[in-house]
Design an enzyme around this catalytic site. Sequence first.
Site, PDB file in Angstrom:
ATOM      1  N   ALA A 111       0.812  -1.213   0.000  1.00 22.91           N
ATOM      2  CA  ALA A 111       0.000   0.000   0.000  1.00 22.91           C
ATOM      3  C   ALA A 111       0.846   1.265   0.000  1.00 22.91           C
ATOM      4  O   ALA A 111       0.317   2.365  -0.127  1.00 22.91           O
ATOM      5  CB  ALA A 111      -0.935   0.007   1.212  1.00 22.91           C
ATOM      6  N   SER A 112       2.156   1.108   0.131  1.00 24.39           N
ATOM      7  CA  SER A 112       3.072   2.246   0.271  1.00 24.39           C
ATOM      8  C   SER A 112       3.483   2.809  -1.084  1.00 24.39           C
ATOM      9  O   SER A 112       4.051   2.097  -1.917  1.00 24.39           O
ATOM     10  CB  SER A 112       4.317   1.810   1.056  1.00 24.39           C
ATOM     11  OG  SER A 112       5.397   2.694   0.854  1.00 24.39           O
TER      12      SER A 112
END
Length: 199
Positions: free
Chosen positions: A13-14
């Site tokens: 998700a980064s």
Amino acid sequence: MARPKLEFWFEFASTYSYLSAMRLPSMAQAAGVDVVWRPFLLGPIFNSQGWKTSPFNIYQAKGNYMWRDMARRAERFGLSVEKPDPFPQNSLLAARVAQAAPEGAQKVAFCQNVYLMEFSEGQDISDPEVIAACVELAKLPEGIIEAAQSDENKHALRLSTEEAGRRGIFGAPNFVVGEELFWGDDRLEEALEWAVRDG
């Protein structure tokens, strides 16, 4: 003589992990550094700090800056960026598959495919069909998604996330060389130099 080694701790998700995942393989090869890809989940680490979502959502000015910075850096590296909806994405299934995948080129390809689907094409990586497509493109072993959902693999990912917390990891991406921690895509070059120097 053993080659220098670097651990790449990443969260799907980064945003900045996307940039690092796309740059790291060729840079590490050129530097003669072996990379161990370490998926983990930021959610439990953020929860321990009292955050229920990404700090880029909590602090609007920080989020606005990050997306503009991502656009600049991505252009510099020949990548494209599209903000996925929602952000952050639910990365659990992707992380479990990465945890289950054997080290090597296929695992790297899977991780890069996930990042491209998410941040270049704006697709939802919580969708099993998207992850299945990433598995197929990377030519991971048949049955890897089922293996990823096993109790043993789920436990392994939890242990990895707990290890990240114990080692002082508070965001992503991180590059670990021995006991040295380098946080952020903009520390990738420095981490590789440190690995070569101390490897």
